[in-house]
Design a protein around this motif. Structure first.
Motif, PDB file in Angstrom:
ATOM      1  N   PRO A 173      35.055  27.118  39.522  1.00 42.13           N
ATOM      2  CA  PRO A 173      34.398  28.151  38.712  1.00 42.13           C
ATOM      3  C   PRO A 173      34.373  29.534  39.361  1.00 42.13           C
ATOM      4  N   VAL A 174      34.119  29.592  40.664  1.00 40.75           N
ATOM      5  CA  VAL A 174      34.065  30.887  41.344  1.00 40.75           C
ATOM      6  C   VAL A 174      35.459  31.481  41.465  1.00 40.75           C
ATOM      7  N   LEU A 175      36.414  30.678  41.887  1.00 39.33           N
ATOM      8  CA  LEU A 175      37.794  31.153  42.014  1.00 39.33           C
ATOM      9  C   LEU A 175      38.363  31.571  40.667  1.00 39.33           C
ATOM     10  N   ALA A 176      37.963  30.884  39.605  1.00 39.49           N
ATOM     11  CA  ALA A 176      38.449  31.246  38.269  1.00 39.49           C
ATOM     12  C   ALA A 176      37.944  32.626  37.873  1.00 39.49           C
ATOM     13  N   ARG A 177      36.712  32.947  38.259  1.00 39.30           N
ATOM     14  CA  ARG A 177      36.197  34.294  38.002  1.00 39.30           C
ATOM     15  C   ARG A 177      36.993  35.332  38.771  1.00 39.30           C
ATOM     16  N   MET A 178      37.333  35.020  40.000  1.00 37.14           N
ATOM     17  CA  MET A 178      38.160  35.933  40.791  1.00 37.14           C
ATOM     18  C   MET A 178      39.533  36.103  40.144  1.00 37.14           C
ATOM     19  N   ALA A 179      40.091  35.001  39.652  1.00 38.59           N
ATOM     20  CA  ALA A 179      41.424  35.052  39.039  1.00 38.59           C
ATOM     21  C   ALA A 179      41.427  35.954  37.815  1.00 38.59           C
ATOM     22  N   LYS A 180      40.353  35.914  37.031  1.00 37.09           N
ATOM     23  CA  LYS A 180      40.292  36.765  35.836  1.00 37.09           C
ATOM     24  C   LYS A 180      40.360  38.238  36.201  1.00 37.09           C
ATOM     25  N   ASP A 181      39.790  38.591  37.351  1.00 38.30           N
ATOM     26  CA  ASP A 181      39.790  39.993  37.778  1.00 38.30           C
ATOM     27  C   ASP A 181      41.103  40.388  38.448  1.00 38.30           C
ATOM     28  N   PHE A 182      41.516  39.612  39.440  1.00 40.22           N
ATOM     29  CA  PHE A 182      42.662  40.005  40.256  1.00 40.22           C
ATOM     30  C   PHE A 182      43.998  39.761  39.554  1.00 40.22           C
ATOM     31  N   LEU A 183      44.088  38.718  38.757  1.00 40.78           N
ATOM     32  CA  LEU A 183      45.350  38.423  38.084  1.00 40.78           C
ATOM     33  C   LEU A 183      45.516  39.209  36.788  1.00 40.78           C
ATOM     34  N   SER A 184      44.565  40.097  36.514  1.00 43.20           N
ATOM     35  CA  SER A 184      44.715  40.991  35.366  1.00 43.20           C
ATOM     36  C   SER A 184      45.339  42.326  35.768  1.00 43.20           C
ATOM     37  N   ILE A 185      45.610  42.507  37.053  1.00 40.43           N
ATOM     38  CA  ILE A 185      46.201  43.761  37.546  1.00 40.43           C
ATOM     39  C   ILE A 185      47.715  43.675  37.395  1.00 40.43           C
ATOM     40  N   PRO A 186      48.316  44.492  36.567  1.00 43.84           N
ATOM     41  CA  PRO A 186      49.778  44.422  36.389  1.00 43.84           C
ATOM     42  C   PRO A 186      50.517  44.886  37.639  1.00 43.84           C
ATOM     43  N   GLY A 187      51.689  44.327  37.860  1.00 46.08           N
ATOM     44  CA  GLY A 187      52.483  44.704  39.021  1.00 46.08           C
ATOM     45  C   GLY A 187      53.326  45.936  38.788  1.00 46.08           C
ATOM     46  N   ALA A 188      53.440  46.349  37.541  1.00 51.22           N
ATOM     47  CA  ALA A 188      54.247  47.524  37.197  1.00 51.22           C
ATOM     48  C   ALA A 188      53.648  48.195  35.970  1.00 51.22           C
ATOM     49  N   SER A 189      53.968  49.460  35.809  1.00 53.68           N
ATOM     50  CA  SER A 189      53.453  50.220  34.670  1.00 53.68           C
ATOM     51  C   SER A 189      54.495  50.390  33.573  1.00 53.68           C
TER      52      SER A 189
END
Length: 402
Positions: free
Chosen positions: A343-359
């Motif tokens: 549950p905690v790691l999933a919350r982190m994933a929602k934040d960090f894995l939403s950052i695109p690698g390119a624009s």
């Protein structure tokens, strides 16, 4: 630009969700990040122009290739790309030449029977790569057309064809990285793996002697320059990479000979502890106080049997690190399926894995917006509806393709 960005974020109540920004390396974007940081309240937004402004990886790859191709242009004896470009322009400018090209020079038993030579696209680095790729695809057709006097000046000899193959081999991985990071589902969890991929490729190709070896060494130095700039955002990259189940923390044991493994784990554990203490679902209460009306005093039997079974705190991070690393197509779907386990790691994933690698994906939307804006008779509501419909269509197409 920062004022327009802030007003738009406030209008749609998105400012509390601001995690970081992603753009290419243009100086005006750096200035934008600085102005944005100055206009945000540091007590409520942990945004700064260095640590939370991410460089577009597609732009980094383009700058590395641009530097190598610029070096290539300094060699007067190597004008292969220019020859192929001028040949394409000569054929395409005349309807009569195009018709003759289709009717007289294309081999009818070839699979690729309708493609013309490509012209250079000044705004795209991979335009040069595509010129070379197309030349190889229609090589026999080009050999036929060069027999005509009007095209003989563009002919490539055997040495130049070998150089074409070498250049394609040199540029192909950068083309691959560019296409990968342009996908809407891509995020910065693959940035370090892509850097490793490009470094390994240039290291291998730099063993070649002559011009290709020189280009590789130049490209490697340029890539190191931009990779070094990512150090100020390393916290974001570390956490995102570890949260990608395809790589996990094991990636840093092999990346650059394990040089960054401990730094990555320290950054990740610090962030994990922060999320663990700020979990909104976490009950904050005195452990001696009971809110269970059904709780009763332990019986002698229960105390005798269970007194050795002390409660153990489950460390999600330790369990996650034991997960086997394997390639996963949709890492966000993986986290949705494992949200109850972590549950905690999933919350982190929602934040960090939403950052695109390119624009680049967003830049394509802006380009489409420019075309739509030029239709002066369209009102704001119709423009919004047009973009919404286009986005839904693209999303459905992506879902269907999977």
């Amino acid at each position: 630009m920062s004022e327009i960005f802030l007003s738009t974020m406030k209008k749609f109540d998105l400012l509390p969700l601001l995690h970081c920004t992603v753009s290419d390396n243009a100086s005006n974007n750096t200035r934008f990040a600085q102005c944005l940081a100055d206009n945000l309240d540091p007590s409520t937004h942990h945004y700064n122009s260095l640590g939370t402004h991410i460089s577009c990886l597609a732009h980094v790859a383009a700058l590395v290739v641009k530097a190598m191709l610029h070096c290539l242009s300094e060699h007067d004896e190597i004008n292969i790309i220019e020859k192929l470009h001028k040949l394409a322009v000569t054929i395409r400018l005349s309807p009569q030449r195009r018709e003759k090209y289709y009717n007289d020079f294309i081999l009818k038993d070839e699979d690729d029977i309708i493609k013309l030579p490509k012209v250079r696209a000044p705004t795209r680095w991979d335009g040069d790569y595509l010129i070379l790729e197309r030349a190889v695809a229609i090589k026999q057709t080009l050999v036929n057309i060069w027999k005509q006097r009007e095209y003989s000046e563009f002919q490539l000899d055997a040495t130049e064809w070998r150089m074409v193959d070498s250049l394609i081999r040199l540029l192909e991985p950068f083309r691959f990285v560019t296409l990968q990071v342009q996908e809407a589902s891509n995020n910065i969890s693959t940035t370090y793996p892509h850097y490793e991929y490009m470094f390994s490729h240039l290291e291998h190709e730099s063993k070649n002697k002559g011009v290709i070896g020189k280009l590789c060494k130049l490209g490697r130095d340029k890539l190191k320059e931009y990779y070094g700039r990512s150090d100020v955002q390393s916290h974001k990259y570390y956490c995102s990479t570890v949260l990608n189940p395809s790589y996990n923390a094991r990636f840093f044991k092999t990346f650059d000979n394990g040089k960054y493994y401990q730094a990555a784990m320290d950054a990740f554990e610090k962030e994990y502890n922060h999320y663990q203490t700020t979990d909104p679902r976490r009950e904050i209460r005195n452990p001696t106080e009971s809110h269970d009306v059904n709780q009763k005093k332990p019986t002698q039997l229960w105390s005798a049997v269970m007194k050795k079974a002390k409660p153990t705190a489950v460390n999600e991070l330790a369990i996650y690190q034991k997960e086997e690393s394997r390639e996963i197509d949709d890492i966000l779907l993986w986290w949705r399926d494992h949200e109850t386990t972590y549950p905690v790691l999933a919350r982190m994933a929602k934040d960090f894995l939403s950052i695109p690698g390119a624009s680049t994906f967003l830049e394509e939307s802006f380009s489409a917006g420019q075309d739509t804006k030029n239709r002066g008779s369209m009102k704001e509501d119709l423009i919004n509806a047009t973009f919404t419909t286009g986005s839904i269509t693209t999303l459905r197409r992506n879902i269907d393709s999977k």
